[in-house]
Scaffold this motif. Structure first.
Motif, PDB file in Angstrom:
ATOM      1  N   CYS A   1     -16.298  10.284 -24.932  1.00  0.00           N
ATOM      2  CA  CYS A   1     -17.013  10.820 -26.121  1.00  0.00           C
ATOM      3  C   CYS A   1     -17.061   9.903 -27.155  1.00  0.00           C
TER       4      CYS A   1
ATOM      5  N   HIS B   1     -17.039  10.332 -30.160  1.00  0.00           N
ATOM      6  CA  HIS B   1     -16.132  10.929 -31.290  1.00  0.00           C
ATOM      7  C   HIS B   1     -15.260  11.866 -30.878  1.00  0.00           C
ATOM      8  N   LYS B   2     -14.104  12.431 -31.452  1.00  0.00           N
ATOM      9  CA  LYS B   2     -13.447  13.545 -30.804  1.00  0.00           C
ATOM     10  C   LYS B   2     -13.798  14.559 -32.106  1.00  0.00           C
ATOM     11  N   CYS B   3     -14.565  15.647 -31.648  1.00  0.00           N
ATOM     12  CA  CYS B   3     -14.738  16.748 -32.192  1.00  0.00           C
ATOM     13  C   CYS B   3     -13.466  17.550 -32.689  1.00  0.00           C
TER      14      CYS B   3
ATOM     15  N   TYR C   1     -12.696  20.555 -33.171  1.00  0.00           N
ATOM     16  CA  TYR C   1     -12.281  21.777 -32.372  1.00  0.00           C
ATOM     17  C   TYR C   1     -11.970  21.638 -30.955  1.00  0.00           C
ATOM     18  N   CYS C   2     -12.273  20.538 -30.497  1.00  0.00           N
ATOM     19  CA  CYS C   2     -12.472  20.272 -28.894  1.00  0.00           C
ATOM     20  C   CYS C   2     -10.975  20.034 -28.213  1.00  0.00           C
TER      21      CYS C   2
ATOM     22  N   PHE D   1     -10.982  19.792 -24.893  1.00  0.00           N
ATOM     23  CA  PHE D   1     -11.241  19.125 -23.622  1.00  0.00           C
ATOM     24  C   PHE D   1     -10.583  17.775 -23.222  1.00  0.00           C
TER      25      PHE D   1
ATOM     26  N   SER E   1     -11.029  14.358 -23.393  1.00  0.00           N
ATOM     27  CA  SER E   1     -12.045  13.234 -23.337  1.00  0.00           C
ATOM     28  C   SER E   1     -11.578  12.147 -24.655  1.00  0.00           C
TER      29      SER E   1
ATOM     30  N   GLY F   1     -18.237  17.293 -19.467  1.00  0.00           N
ATOM     31  CA  GLY F   1     -17.285  16.359 -20.298  1.00  0.00           C
ATOM     32  C   GLY F   1     -16.669  17.167 -21.443  1.00  0.00           C
ATOM     33  N   GLY F   2     -16.401  15.897 -22.321  1.00  0.00           N
ATOM     34  CA  GLY F   2     -16.876  14.782 -22.463  1.00  0.00           C
ATOM     35  C   GLY F   2     -18.580  14.753 -22.709  1.00  0.00           C
ATOM     36  N   THR F   3     -18.943  13.594 -22.633  1.00  0.00           N
ATOM     37  CA  THR F   3     -20.418  13.305 -22.890  1.00  0.00           C
ATOM     38  C   THR F   3     -20.887  12.606 -21.764  1.00  0.00           C
TER      39      THR F   3
ATOM     40  N   ASN G   1     -25.155  15.357 -25.307  1.00  0.00           N
ATOM     41  CA  ASN G   1     -25.074  15.407 -26.674  1.00  0.00           C
ATOM     42  C   ASN G   1     -26.453  15.278 -27.296  1.00  0.00           C
TER      43      ASN G   1
ATOM     44  N   ARG H   1     -19.091  17.061 -35.569  1.00  0.00           N
ATOM     45  CA  ARG H   1     -19.869  16.617 -34.625  1.00  0.00           C
ATOM     46  C   ARG H   1     -20.930  15.524 -35.311  1.00  0.00           C
TER      47      ARG H   1
HETATM   48  S1  SF4 Z   1     -16.220  17.011 -25.185  1.00  0.00           S
HETATM   49 FE1  SF4 Z   1     -17.889  17.881 -26.386  1.00  0.00          FE
HETATM   50  S2  SF4 Z   1     -16.831  18.963 -28.042  1.00  0.00           S
HETATM   51 FE2  SF4 Z   1     -15.421  17.646 -26.948  1.00  0.00          FE
HETATM   52  S3  SF4 Z   1     -15.263  15.903 -28.293  1.00  0.00           S
HETATM   53 FE3  SF4 Z   1     -16.653  15.650 -26.744  1.00  0.00          FE
HETATM   54  S4  SF4 Z   1     -18.738  15.987 -27.536  1.00  0.00           S
HETATM   55 FE4  SF4 Z   1     -17.060  16.883 -28.851  1.00  0.00          FE
END
Ligand code: SF4
Length: 439
Positions: A42, A44-46, A48-49, A51, A53, A94-96, A129, A166
């Motif tokens: 990604c 950048h790390k959001c 709330y995420c 996952f 990444s 993902g991820g992105t 994204n 985001r």
């Molecule tokens: S996987 Fe999606 S929600 Fe998680 S950090 Fe990456 S872009 Fe953000």
């Protein structure tokens, strides 16, 4: 496989987790109609995420990552399951995924085609994204048989996007949709999140209307969840943010269902809405208990009752692949009763609910015999509609869907383990466990 220091994921600190060392030869030879690929990068790390990444990867690392993904695909292709991996759906998430340089993405797609029989493929989705796709990128994906893009818009308010951390602007969504349309994409999804701290019903309604105006074929609307140890969950714990209250969250859920139905999107799953025939076939495979394999760190696989997920760590994942073993952890052989419970839990999320004859042919259990007391109980509380063909959640049942689903995983089927207590609002009962103190 030789790796340079720059690209050697095994140099990352290992997780304290045993390697299950699943030999490819131990895989059962069952038909596999679904393929998921996890790209753990990604920008950048959001906040709330949860996952798996990682931000800040180089093009060289991503190039090497594709080498490893294809090596993992080789393990499957050369296993007893290999000839039976004939995906009808592929989902790259993902991820992105669109952070992969185009050349790496195309090498991945071409490599999959060389390893698996894709002649049955009827849906190929890639998550993107907003602001990460260019006309060239989209055109190349279209030319390589990608049929569907899924954009994470989440909100159309800059302040809400900032709170979620985001890194796109509301206007990026329309621009990305236009780019995808211009490239020839006919199937698009847009994701929204509701119950963002500070959000009220009008602000969510604005985001929803903004998505509808873009006319994607599919819209997902998920409530924000506070996953343990994410920055947002920590802020909540510290009192730095105030979660949206439950009543408002339910109002948002039902507003989305009404508004989207009016705009021609039917809610075929609790959080997913589609124009006719535009349901996500890959996700339907999950909800119908189908078999699929997952490539990439943290990706899950399910083969007719055998379930595991990949190491959620690039270094451990690479190490397994280099040792010619599948990077599996949390391996489980589901017993028939557990499979039936999990299938009920998944199918309950669908608007069609559970069809008695289909469920019986899938599991060899008739729900009317397996859960007679529970079905009667849920029906009496108006949480399910029940007829001769099957049962499905009512709008009140949707409000407490997770609690109802948990009932079907009870190891001793037939008896509800929770007390079902109507809330002060007669039309929104909640499930309350006996040991939950009343507030
Ligand atoms: S996987 Fe999606 S929600 Fe998680 S950090 Fe990456 S872009 Fe953000």
């Amino acid at each position: 496989m030789k790796s340079t220091a720059l690209n050697d994921f095994t140099s990352l600190p290992a997780l304290d987790r045993p390697n299950a060392a699943l030999a490819p030869s131990a895989l059962p030879p069952v038909p596999i109609p679904g393929l998921y690929i996890h790209i753990p990068f990604c920008f950048h790390k959001c906040h709330y995420c949860d996952f798996y990444s990682l931000p800040g990867q180089t093009n060289e690392r991503m190039h090497r990552f594709v080498d490893l993904l294809l090596a993992e695909a080789d393990l499957w292709a050369n296993s007893p399951t290999g000839p039976l991996v004939r995906p009808q759906t592929i989902f790259i998430g993902g991820g992105t995924p669109t952070l992969l340089p185009l050349a790496s993405m195309l090498r991945l797609i071409t490599g999959l085609r060389q390893r698996f029989d894709l002649s049955n493929l009827n849906e190929f989705t890639i998550e993107a994204n907003p602001a990460t796709v260019t006309p060239e990128y989209c055109a190349a994906l279209c030319q390589h048989a990608v049929t569907r893009l899924s954009f994470g818009a989440q909100s159309f308010h800059a302040a809400e996007l900032a709170l979620l951390e985001r890194h796109h602007n509301p206007s990026d969504v329309a621009a990305s949709i236009q780019t995808a349309r211009d490239a020839g994409f006919k199937r698009l999804n847009v994701d929204l999140i509701y119950a963002i701290p500070g959000q009220d019903l009008p602000s969510f309604a604005y985001s929803l209307d903004s998505v509808i105006a873009l006319q994607p074929e599919h819209i997902s609307a998920y409530n924000l969840t506070y996953e343990p140890d994410t920055p947002l969950a920590i802020k909540k714990r510290q009192g730095a943010i105030t979660p949206v209250d439950e009543d408002t969250e339910l109002q948002m859920l039902h507003h989305a269902r009404r508004r989207l139905a009016f705009a021609g999107y039917h809610a075929y799953e609790i959080s997913n809405h589609a124009r006719p025939a535009e349901e996500c076939r890959h996700n339907l495979l999950y909800w119908d208990g189908g078999s699929y394999i997952g490539l990439g760190p943290s990706a899950a696989s399910h083969l007719d009752g055998l379930r595991f997920r990949n190491q959620p760590h690039l270094g451990d994942w690479e190490h397994s692949i280099q040792s010619q073993t599948l990077p599996a952890i949390d391996l489980e052989h589901l017993c028939p009763l557990r499979r039936a419970g999990e299938l009920a839990m998944l199918q309950l999320r669908l608007a069609t609910g559970i069809n008695f004859s289909q469920f019986t042919s899938q599991t060899h259990f008739d729900p009317r015999h397996l859960w007679p007391t529970l079905l009667t109980h849920l029906h009496q509380l108006c949480l399910i509609e029940l007829d001769n063909h099957g049962f499905r959640l009512t709008p009140q049942g949707i409000n407490v869907a997770d609690a109802i689903a948990a009932e079907f995983l009870d190891p001793e089927p037939g008896t509800p383990t929770t007390s079902l207590t109507p809330t002060p609002h007669a039309d929104t009962p909640t499930l309350r466990h006996p040991d939950t103190p009343e507030s």
